[in-house]
Every structure is written in C-alpha cells, then in structure tokens.
Design a protein around this motif. Structure first.
Motif, PDB file in Angstrom:
ATOM      1  N   GLU A   1      48.531 -20.125 -45.247  1.00 33.01           N
ATOM      2  CA  GLU A   1      49.466 -20.559 -44.213  1.00 33.01           C
ATOM      3  C   GLU A   1      49.771 -22.051 -44.298  1.00 33.01           C
ATOM      4  O   GLU A   1      50.544 -22.566 -43.498  1.00 33.01           O
ATOM      5  N   ASP A   2      49.169 -22.750 -45.264  1.00 32.37           N
ATOM      6  CA  ASP A   2      49.443 -24.174 -45.480  1.00 32.37           C
ATOM      7  C   ASP A   2      50.699 -24.350 -46.325  1.00 32.37           C
ATOM      8  O   ASP A   2      51.045 -23.481 -47.139  1.00 32.37           O
ATOM      9  N   SER A   3      51.339 -25.493 -46.170  1.00 29.54           N
ATOM     10  CA  SER A   3      52.425 -25.912 -47.062  1.00 29.54           C
ATOM     11  C   SER A   3      52.285 -27.412 -47.306  1.00 29.54           C
ATOM     12  O   SER A   3      51.806 -28.155 -46.442  1.00 29.54           O
ATOM     13  N   GLY A   4      52.709 -27.838 -48.494  1.00 23.49           N
ATOM     14  CA  GLY A   4      52.667 -29.253 -48.810  1.00 23.49           C
ATOM     15  C   GLY A   4      53.840 -29.669 -49.672  1.00 23.49           C
ATOM     16  O   GLY A   4      54.469 -28.829 -50.336  1.00 23.49           O
ATOM     17  N   TYR A   5      54.123 -30.969 -49.648  1.00 24.97           N
ATOM     18  CA  TYR A   5      55.244 -31.499 -50.441  1.00 24.97           C
ATOM     19  C   TYR A   5      54.879 -32.902 -50.917  1.00 24.97           C
ATOM     20  O   TYR A   5      54.267 -33.692 -50.189  1.00 24.97           O
ATOM     21  N   ALA A   6      55.278 -33.224 -52.155  1.00 22.75           N
ATOM     22  CA  ALA A   6      55.124 -34.573 -52.680  1.00 22.75           C
ATOM     23  C   ALA A   6      56.322 -34.903 -53.549  1.00 22.75           C
ATOM     24  O   ALA A   6      56.632 -34.169 -54.493  1.00 22.75           O
ATOM     25  N   GLY A   7      56.990 -35.985 -53.203  1.00 17.91           N
ATOM     26  CA  GLY A   7      58.132 -36.450 -53.974  1.00 17.91           C
ATOM     27  C   GLY A   7      58.142 -37.961 -54.007  1.00 17.91           C
ATOM     28  O   GLY A   7      57.236 -38.629 -53.499  1.00 17.91           O
ATOM     29  N   ALA A   8      59.190 -38.526 -54.584  1.00 18.63           N
ATOM     30  CA  ALA A   8      59.246 -39.967 -54.804  1.00 18.63           C
ATOM     31  C   ALA A   8      59.246 -40.765 -53.515  1.00 18.63           C
ATOM     32  O   ALA A   8      58.779 -41.913 -53.479  1.00 18.63           O
ATOM     33  N   ARG A   9      59.761 -40.190 -52.409  1.00 21.89           N
ATOM     34  CA  ARG A   9      59.839 -40.924 -51.144  1.00 21.89           C
ATOM     35  C   ARG A   9      59.161 -40.214 -49.978  1.00 21.89           C
ATOM     36  O   ARG A   9      59.046 -40.793 -48.889  1.00 21.89           O
ATOM     37  N   LEU A  10      58.739 -38.983 -50.178  1.00 27.31           N
ATOM     38  CA  LEU A  10      58.173 -38.206 -49.077  1.00 27.31           C
ATOM     39  C   LEU A  10      56.937 -37.450 -49.532  1.00 27.31           C
ATOM     40  O   LEU A  10      56.946 -36.813 -50.590  1.00 27.31           O
ATOM     41  N   ILE A  11      55.871 -37.535 -48.723  1.00 26.43           N
ATOM     42  CA  ILE A  11      54.727 -36.651 -48.902  1.00 26.43           C
ATOM     43  C   ILE A  11      54.419 -36.028 -47.543  1.00 26.43           C
ATOM     44  O   ILE A  11      54.598 -36.673 -46.506  1.00 26.43           O
ATOM     45  N   ALA A  12      53.962 -34.772 -47.540  1.00 21.17           N
ATOM     46  CA  ALA A  12      53.751 -34.083 -46.266  1.00 21.17           C
ATOM     47  C   ALA A  12      52.805 -32.908 -46.442  1.00 21.17           C
ATOM     48  O   ALA A  12      52.771 -32.276 -47.499  1.00 21.17           O
ATOM     49  N   VAL A  13      52.056 -32.615 -45.379  1.00 18.69           N
ATOM     50  CA  VAL A  13      51.185 -31.444 -45.306  1.00 18.69           C
ATOM     51  C   VAL A  13      51.383 -30.784 -43.954  1.00 18.69           C
ATOM     52  O   VAL A  13      51.427 -31.470 -42.923  1.00 18.69           O
ATOM     53  N   ALA A  14      51.514 -29.462 -43.949  1.00 16.19           N
ATOM     54  CA  ALA A  14      51.648 -28.688 -42.716  1.00 16.19           C
ATOM     55  C   ALA A  14      50.695 -27.505 -42.776  1.00 16.19           C
ATOM     56  O   ALA A  14      50.629 -26.804 -43.784  1.00 16.19           O
ATOM     57  N   ASP A  15      49.963 -27.293 -41.700  1.00 16.14           N
ATOM     58  CA  ASP A  15      48.974 -26.219 -41.602  1.00 16.14           C
ATOM     59  C   ASP A  15      49.455 -25.247 -40.528  1.00 16.14           C
ATOM     60  O   ASP A  15      49.388 -25.545 -39.334  1.00 16.14           O
ATOM     61  N   GLY A  16      49.950 -24.082 -40.959  1.00 15.37           N
ATOM     62  CA  GLY A  16      50.544 -23.131 -40.030  1.00 15.37           C
ATOM     63  C   GLY A  16      49.522 -22.270 -39.321  1.00 15.37           C
ATOM     64  O   GLY A  16      48.390 -22.108 -39.769  1.00 15.37           O
ATOM     65  N   MET A  17      49.952 -21.714 -38.203  1.00  9.15           N
ATOM     66  CA  MET A  17      49.086 -20.834 -37.414  1.00  9.15           C
ATOM     67  C   MET A  17      49.976 -19.832 -36.683  1.00  9.15           C
ATOM     68  O   MET A  17      51.190 -20.008 -36.576  1.00  9.15           O
ATOM     69  N   GLY A  18      49.366 -18.750 -36.191  1.00  8.87           N
ATOM     70  CA  GLY A  18      50.145 -17.825 -35.377  1.00  8.87           C
ATOM     71  C   GLY A  18      50.064 -16.383 -35.794  1.00  8.87           C
ATOM     72  O   GLY A  18      50.995 -15.614 -35.559  1.00  8.87           O
ATOM     73  N   GLY A  19      48.971 -16.000 -36.439  1.00  7.70           N
ATOM     74  CA  GLY A  19      48.843 -14.596 -36.798  1.00  7.70           C
ATOM     75  C   GLY A  19      49.569 -14.252 -38.081  1.00  7.70           C
ATOM     76  O   GLY A  19      50.116 -15.112 -38.773  1.00  7.70           O
ATOM     77  N   TYR A  20      49.605 -12.964 -38.383  1.00 10.86           N
ATOM     78  CA  TYR A  20      50.164 -12.495 -39.652  1.00 10.86           C
ATOM     79  C   TYR A  20      51.590 -13.006 -39.838  1.00 10.86           C
ATOM     80  O   TYR A  20      52.454 -12.795 -38.990  1.00 10.86           O
ATOM     81  N   ALA A  21      51.845 -13.688 -40.938  1.00  8.70           N
ATOM     82  CA  ALA A  21      53.148 -14.222 -41.357  1.00  8.70           C
ATOM     83  C   ALA A  21      53.581 -15.443 -40.548  1.00  8.70           C
ATOM     84  O   ALA A  21      54.312 -16.287 -41.049  1.00  8.70           O
ATOM     85  N   GLY A  22      53.130 -15.570 -39.290  1.00  3.60           N
ATOM     86  CA  GLY A  22      53.610 -16.661 -38.447  1.00  3.60           C
ATOM     87  C   GLY A  22      53.325 -18.030 -39.003  1.00  3.60           C
ATOM     88  O   GLY A  22      54.198 -18.898 -39.042  1.00  3.60           O
ATOM     89  N   GLY A  23      52.078 -18.265 -39.433  1.00  3.16           N
ATOM     90  CA  GLY A  23      51.721 -19.571 -39.945  1.00  3.16           C
ATOM     91  C   GLY A  23      52.463 -19.932 -41.209  1.00  3.16           C
ATOM     92  O   GLY A  23      52.886 -21.081 -41.392  1.00  3.16           O
ATOM     93  N   GLU A  24      52.642 -18.954 -42.077  1.00  2.25           N
ATOM     94  CA  GLU A  24      53.372 -19.208 -43.315  1.00  2.25           C
ATOM     95  C   GLU A  24      54.823 -19.596 -43.040  1.00  2.25           C
ATOM     96  O   GLU A  24      55.369 -20.518 -43.646  1.00  2.25           O
ATOM     97  N   VAL A  25      55.442 -18.875 -42.110  1.00  2.00           N
ATOM     98  CA  VAL A  25      56.833 -19.168 -41.755  1.00  2.00           C
ATOM     99  C   VAL A  25      56.943 -20.552 -41.120  1.00  2.00           C
ATOM    100  O   VAL A  25      57.837 -21.332 -41.444  1.00  2.00           O
ATOM    101  N   ALA A  26      56.017 -20.859 -40.209  1.00  2.00           N
ATOM    102  CA  ALA A  26      56.082 -22.146 -39.513  1.00  2.00           C
ATOM    103  C   ALA A  26      55.934 -23.321 -40.466  1.00  2.00           C
ATOM    104  O   ALA A  26      56.746 -24.257 -40.456  1.00  2.00           O
ATOM    105  N   SER A  27      54.897 -23.296 -41.299  1.00  3.16           N
ATOM    106  CA  SER A  27      54.671 -24.437 -42.189  1.00  3.16           C
ATOM    107  C   SER A  27      55.763 -24.564 -43.239  1.00  3.16           C
ATOM    108  O   SER A  27      56.224 -25.671 -43.538  1.00  3.16           O
TER     109      SER A  27
END
Length: 262
Positions: free
Chosen positions: A21-47
């Motif tokens: 359910e986690d998502s992350g991004y790294a680029g030349a000007r932006l880095i980010a981490v998001a940890d999703g939550m919310g039951g089956y599929a919810g966290g993946e969609v949110a992050s």
C-alpha cells in the motif's frame, strides 16, 4: 555553485503483508513517500493517487518564493482527487494516506508532511528527524509538555500507531509546510513507518553513513527492515545533494510501490 540531487528509491511488500500500500517517487526536483491505509485496495489507491498527482511538480524550476506555496497547493489538489475517488467508489470510503514530500529549487527545498512517514537529514555526520509524527501518542506528549507534565507511558504506547492527520479527501487536511536550505553534502531520507518502525535511528544513521551509493543505501535499509521482521510495507527514498556538474546524464525518475504498478 549549482547543486542537484542524486537519488534512489525502492519499495518492498515486507514480510507480513499481502499487498503493498506504499508508494514512492524520486525525480530531479521532487521526492515523496506515501503510506496508504484503508483496507483491501484502499491504501494502494490512496497512495498511488497522491503520488500520481504530485508527479507534475517534477518539471521546470520554480522561484524560491513560490516553492512552499506550489507544494502546498499540489497537496491540496491531491487531497481533492482523493475526495472524488471516494465519491465514485463508496467501497473506498475508509482510505487515506500519509505523505512526506520535498520539492527542490537549487539550494532551497520545500517540505510537506502529514501522517507518520518520516523525513531525515544526514548533515555533517549527524542525523536529524525533520518531521514530527502525527500520531496520538506524539500529540499527548506535546500537550503534556506544554502543561509542564509528562504523558502516561501506557497510554502513549497504546496510541503510538493511531494517526490524527492524514490525507483522505476530507476538508482541513493541512500538511506541515516548511522551507529549508539544502547544503552540498546533505543526504535526505524519506521513508514509510515500515522502515522507521523496525529500524531505529542509530541503525539508520549507520547505514546512511556507510553506504555512499544511494541505491545501495536504499537496498541496505530495506534489507535491514526485513531482517527485523518486516511487519509492514517498506519504502525508502534517498537523495544526496551534489554539485550539478557531477551529474553528467539526466537521471530517470523513479516511481515505486503501488504507484509504480498503477
């Protein structure tokens, strides 16, 4: 002196979860981490929704005066997208996500944070936690300190994973926003609590100082979290501030975790 970031990112399902359910991004000007939550599929969609929305920031350089405002507006737009998804998908009404993100412009960097993912800075041989967890135990500790007392350890332990601020498509979901000054030689780590939970700050410090290559540092951090039980999804982004001349070829932006599979 012009500076740039050399970065690496990866995400791992961990040892106990059935999906990431986690998502992350790294680029030349932006880095980010998001940890999703919310039951089956919810966290993946949110992050993945939030990371997908923020990726548009990783473009042309922005004026320093607009850096914090640009990041704040982008987080608000991402939260609005979550609201729309929740309306279209009632089965995802409980979804939400943390977010820790940094937007760069030369030596200046805007930091946005909501939830309990974390941002660390390794500078001049010392490790600093740049973010404060938005968990009920931290809120109780802060309130107790302001009142000149101490919080009940049993109560804070019980509430250590209860979040009081996340992005979930509802109103008044404001992140902490700061403008920071980056220095040549700085190393930044953004991570989900799947890393900061099983791996303490001392071990994080040891790995970040031992591994000069950002890719290897990320690998070691994730391996260590798994070795310590890996009870949750594990996502890490490492970014080093270097002289721009040291990056001869543009690095490919990285999208990892649920957003990387969306």
């Amino acid at each position: 002196m012009n500076v740039a970031i050399r970065y690496a990112a990866d995400s791992d399902i961990g040892c106990s979860r059935e999906n990431n359910e986690d998502s992350g991004y790294a680029g030349a000007r932006l880095i980010a981490v998001a940890d999703g939550m919310g039951g089956y599929a919810g966290g993946e969609v949110a992050s993945s929704t939030v990371i997908g929305s923020l990726r548009s920031l990783d473009g042309d350089a922005r004026d320093v005066d607009e850096l914090v405002g640009s990041l704040g507006r982008a987080v608000a737009e991402a939260n609005e997208k979550l609201r729309i998804v929740r309306e279209e998908r009632p089965d995802l009404s409980r979804m939400g996500t943390t977010l820790t993100a940094m937007l760069w412009s030369g030596h200046s960097v805007a930091l946005a944070h909501i939830g309990d993912s974390r941002g660390y800075l390794l500078r001049d041989g010392e490790l600093f936690q740049m973010t404060q967890d938005h968990t009920m135990d931290e809120l109780l500790k802060s309130e107790a300190e302001q009142a000149g007392g101490t919080a009940d350890p049993a109560e804070t332990s019980r509430l250590s994973h209860v979040l009081y601020r996340v992005l979930d498509g509802r109103e008044d979901r404001e992140p902490d926003l700061k403008l920071r000054e980056a220095k040549l030689g700085d190393r930044y780590l953004l991570c989900s609590d799947g890393l900061s939970g099983p791996v303490d700050a001392q071990r994080i410090y040891e790995i970040l100082t031992a591994e000069a290559d950002p890719v290897r540092a990320v690998q070691r951090l994730i391996e260590t979290a798994r070795d310590n039980g890996g009870p949750d999804n594990i996502t890490a982004v490492v970014a080093d501030v270097v002289e721009a001349d040291h990056i001869t070829d543009p690095e490919t932006a990285l999208t990892v975790g649920a957003a990387g599979q969306a």
